[in-house]
Design a protein around this motif. Structure first.
Motif, PDB file in Angstrom:
ATOM      1  N   ARG A  12       0.857  -1.196   0.000  1.00 56.57           N
ATOM      2  CA  ARG A  12       0.000   0.000   0.000  1.00 56.57           C
ATOM      3  C   ARG A  12       0.885   1.236   0.000  1.00 56.57           C
ATOM      4  O   ARG A  12       1.970   1.227   0.591  1.00 56.57           O
ATOM      5  CB  ARG A  12      -0.894   0.019   1.241  1.00 56.57           C
ATOM      6  N   VAL A  13       0.424   2.292  -0.627  1.00 56.66           N
ATOM      7  CA  VAL A  13       1.107   3.580  -0.545  1.00 56.66           C
ATOM      8  C   VAL A  13       0.224   4.512   0.275  1.00 56.66           C
ATOM      9  O   VAL A  13      -0.882   4.874  -0.147  1.00 56.66           O
ATOM     10  CB  VAL A  13       1.398   4.186  -1.929  1.00 56.66           C
ATOM     11  N   ARG A  20       5.388  17.062   3.712  1.00 59.47           N
ATOM     12  CA  ARG A  20       5.337  17.296   2.273  1.00 59.47           C
ATOM     13  C   ARG A  20       6.162  16.281   1.499  1.00 59.47           C
ATOM     14  O   ARG A  20       7.185  15.788   1.966  1.00 59.47           O
ATOM     15  CB  ARG A  20       5.854  18.704   1.944  1.00 59.47           C
ATOM     16  N   ASP A  21       5.719  16.005   0.270  1.00 55.32           N
ATOM     17  CA  ASP A  21       6.498  15.232  -0.695  1.00 55.32           C
ATOM     18  C   ASP A  21       7.754  16.027  -1.041  1.00 55.32           C
ATOM     19  O   ASP A  21       7.686  17.232  -1.294  1.00 55.32           O
ATOM     20  CB  ASP A  21       5.636  14.992  -1.947  1.00 55.32           C
ATOM     21  N   ASP A  26       3.449  20.322  -2.985  1.00 49.88           N
ATOM     22  CA  ASP A  26       2.012  20.496  -2.818  1.00 49.88           C
ATOM     23  C   ASP A  26       1.290  19.167  -2.604  1.00 49.88           C
ATOM     24  O   ASP A  26       0.056  19.127  -2.524  1.00 49.88           O
ATOM     25  CB  ASP A  26       1.413  21.223  -4.022  1.00 49.88           C
ATOM     26  N   HIS A  27       2.063  18.076  -2.525  1.00 47.34           N
ATOM     27  CA  HIS A  27       1.513  16.762  -2.262  1.00 47.34           C
ATOM     28  C   HIS A  27       1.995  16.265  -0.901  1.00 47.34           C
ATOM     29  O   HIS A  27       3.061  16.661  -0.422  1.00 47.34           O
ATOM     30  CB  HIS A  27       1.937  15.756  -3.342  1.00 47.34           C
ATOM     31  N   PRO A  28       1.231  15.374  -0.258  1.00 48.33           N
ATOM     32  CA  PRO A  28       1.660  14.832   1.041  1.00 48.33           C
ATOM     33  C   PRO A  28       2.787  13.819   0.883  1.00 48.33           C
ATOM     34  O   PRO A  28       2.998  13.263  -0.195  1.00 48.33           O
ATOM     35  CB  PRO A  28       0.390  14.177   1.588  1.00 48.33           C
ATOM     36  N   HIS A  81      11.211   4.442   3.114  1.00 45.86           N
ATOM     37  CA  HIS A  81      11.361   5.814   3.591  1.00 45.86           C
ATOM     38  C   HIS A  81      11.552   6.742   2.400  1.00 45.86           C
ATOM     39  O   HIS A  81      12.474   6.561   1.595  1.00 45.86           O
ATOM     40  CB  HIS A  81      12.543   5.912   4.553  1.00 45.86           C
ATOM     41  N   HIS A  82      10.680   7.717   2.290  1.00 46.00           N
ATOM     42  CA  HIS A  82      10.641   8.636   1.148  1.00 46.00           C
ATOM     43  C   HIS A  82      11.982   9.334   0.951  1.00 46.00           C
ATOM     44  O   HIS A  82      12.582   9.849   1.895  1.00 46.00           O
ATOM     45  CB  HIS A  82       9.539   9.674   1.404  1.00 46.00           C
TER      46      HIS A  82
END
Length: 289
Positions: A12-13, A20-21, A26-28, A81-82
């Motif tokens: 799942r993502v 913030r991304d 502007d994206h989570p 981890h992003h």
């Protein structure tokens, strides 16, 4: 009621609206979750172990640690981890803003807890993931030392996965007072009271965490390291955890074990991953039931 496992994880993502991304502000912030069920029937809710990958890795390549845990009856949540995983690519903050990693884990636990009751929770991690697991138990990075690293006053060891990472970070975040204040987040209390036990493998960032914060850790901690590890050497990265965490114990995984023996296609010691994975499962069976 019982549950039994599957061969492949549910992927799942998730999106953390509070952050913030790194590529699209502007994206989570995205957090990819790999959810593994126990391989044998167990009571619900099953005890849960969250697994954090090493620098530039992925939750998808931690099966050497995940599999023995699921075989022992644990539900396992490994995650990406992003900015620091090879699935989505790299961003400098993903490598240097390490305090975001334990926040990823707590976010995942929040999501899972909203969906179903959580069993006892443990945290395990390899390399930078070892720091992540310790931070969930109370370890804190010293922002002054981190600032010295980011400004070049203290040399940053080479990061093969991202050459020039420091220069890339400076382009995005100039060395000004606002950047320095941002590092205060590194010293925040990132502990999660749901985490009852921690298992570290070849942990990183030991030279940046404060002894005072390690002294506050109250949950059981077990540590494994390689005697020939030159990426996260024992004296620099493992010894601080072992000496300053009052509940810590551990031992070398072998005098000739290298850091990359835990992820290389052809490790010098092919048995070390199997051995350490089984030891992690035994540790969590003792402390999570």
């Amino acid at each position: 009621m019982t549950i039994s496992g599957q061969e492949k994880p549910l992927i799942r993502v998730l999106h953390d609206e509070s952050r913030r991304d790194l590529r699209e502000p502007d994206h989570p912030r995205p957090v990819r979750l790999y959810l593994w069920e126990p391989c044998r029937p167990v009571a619900v809710p099953a005890p849960l172990v969250v697994v954090s990958h090493g620098t530039g890795g992925s939750g998808s390549d931690m099966e050497w640690l995940v599999r023995p845990l699921t075989e022992a009856g644990f539900q396992v949540a490994s995650l990406d981890h992003h900015g620091n995983n090879f699935v989505d690519g790299y961003e400098p903050e993903g490598f240097l803003h390490v305090w975001e990693r334990p926040r990823d884990v707590s976010f995942v636990l929040d999501v899972l807890a909203r969906e179903q009751p959580l069993g006892p929770v443990g945290a395990a991690g390899f390399s930078l993931g070892g720091y992540t697991a310790a931070a969930l138990a109370g370890a804190r990075v010293d922002p002054q030392i981190l600032w010295a690293v980011l400004t070049g006053a203290v040399p940053l060891p080479e990061i093969p996965e991202f050459p020039g990472v420091l220069e890339a970070l400076r382009k995005k975040y100039p060395e000004d007072e606002s950047s320095r204040r941002a590092l205060d987040a590194a010293a925040a209390d990132l502990s999660d009271p749901r985490v009852r036990a921690v298992f570290q493998v070849a942990p990183g960032v030991g030279g940046l965490v404060t002894p005072e914060s390690l002294a506050t850790v109250q949950v059981p901690v077990d540590i494994r390291w390689g005697g020939a590890d030159v990426v996260n050497p024992y004296e620099v990265d493992t010894r601080p955890y072992l000496e300053h965490i009052p509940t810590a114990s551990g031992r070398s995984a072998g005098p000739d074990v290298r850091h990359d023996d835990f992820f290389a296609p052809e490790p010098a010691d092919p048995a070390v991953r199997v051995r350490v994975g089984k030891e992690a499962a035994a540790f969590f069976l003792q402390h999570l039931g």
